[in-house]
Write an enzyme that holds these catalytic residues in place. Structure first.
Site, PDB file in Angstrom:
ATOM      1  N   LEU A 180       0.627  -1.709   0.007  1.00  0.00           N
ATOM      2  CA  LEU A 180       0.297  -0.128  -0.260  1.00  0.00           C
ATOM      3  C   LEU A 180       0.828   1.559   0.077  1.00  0.00           C
ATOM      4  CD1 LEU A 180      -2.730  -0.686   2.815  1.00  0.00           C
ATOM      5  CD2 LEU A 180      -2.904  -0.997   0.339  1.00  0.00           C
ATOM      6  N   ASP A 181       0.481   2.083  -0.796  1.00  0.00           N
ATOM      7  CA  ASP A 181       1.422   3.604  -0.706  1.00  0.00           C
ATOM      8  C   ASP A 181       1.402   3.996   0.740  1.00  0.00           C
ATOM      9  OD1 ASP A 181       1.413   3.724  -3.527  1.00  0.00           O
ATOM     10  OD2 ASP A 181      -0.371   5.059  -3.388  1.00  0.00           O
ATOM     11  N   MET A 182       2.213   4.432   1.170  1.00  0.00           N
ATOM     12  CA  MET A 182       3.290   5.030   1.938  1.00  0.00           C
ATOM     13  C   MET A 182       2.116   6.000   3.494  1.00  0.00           C
ATOM     14  SD  MET A 182       5.674   8.065   3.747  1.00  0.00           S
ATOM     15  CE  MET A 182       4.684   8.820   3.178  1.00  0.00           C
TER      16      MET A 182
END
Length: 215
Positions: free
Chosen positions: A61-63
């Site tokens: 997942l994106d940060m």
């Protein structure tokens, strides 16, 4: 394009663990895997490794995105789960808050994506060289100011949901890369991986895991 990484102190929450898989809720503001440089070593998988030393990455997942992630705890589980993601046999549902009123109530974005090399990590639409990317959406509730949607990605390109919503003219609130003006002025990216459905690598039984939306 660079950023100052200040990882959140919030810890991941274990949703499910057995001898093959680990399902957790990732907090926003934490990298899934280490970035380049010692200052980006603190990340989700390293925090999990203390309690689960055999943890293996399956997806990311994106940060700035929170929500459900699954990890393998054995090489077999990692291969099995990774194949499900590659073959698009998993089902992922996200919740997002968007700028403005999105209409109609449901639809699909079909816009190919490619990395925007001079502005990495940004992605962009490229109809000639981009990789296919499709996102289904369904409005949960809306006002003139914002729209809450459920997003169901068919493909899993980097930043797919963020770029697709911005291309519709309704960027995700708090998005530092794709939103502009007042739409950026939120305490976090308003994107959460609400649920994930996949086959257990040992039993073959479909299982679904979810995490409540924090916004």
């Amino acid at each position: 394009m660079s950023f100052s990484y200040q990882p959140t102190a919030e810890q991941p929450r274990v949703i499910h663990a057995d001898h093959e898989i680990l399902v957790v809720e990732k907090p926003a503001g934490l990298l899934s895997v280490p970035g380049r440089g010692e200052d980006r070593a603190d990340c989700l998988i390293e925090r999990l490794r203390t309690a689960f030393p055999t943890v293996l990455l399956v997806h990311r997942l994106d940060m700035d995105t929170s929500g459900v992630m699954v990890f393998g705890l054995t090489p077999h589980a990692q291969r099995h789960l990774s194949r499900q993601f590659e073959d698009r046999r998993t089902k992922k549902t996200y919740v997002a808050r968007l700028w403005g009123r999105l209409e109609p109530k449901s639809g699909m974005v079909d816009l190919p994506l490619i990395v925007d090399w001079p502005n990495r990590p940004r992605q962009k639409v490229d109809h000639e060289q981009g990789r296919p990317a499709q996102t289904e959406w369904r409005v949960v509730k809306s006002s003139d100011a914002e729209t809450r949607v459920r997003l169901m990605p068919i493909t899993g390109r980097s930043h797919q949901l963020r770029v697709h919503m911005a291309e519709l003219g309704h960027p995700i609130l708090g998005d530092p890369l794709y939103a502009t003006g007042a739409a950026v002025d939120f305490p976090r990216l308003m994107l959460h991986a609400e649920s994930l459905r996949f086959k257990h690598p040992e039993t073959g039984v479909m299982q679904s895991f979810s995490a409540p939306v924090p916004f």
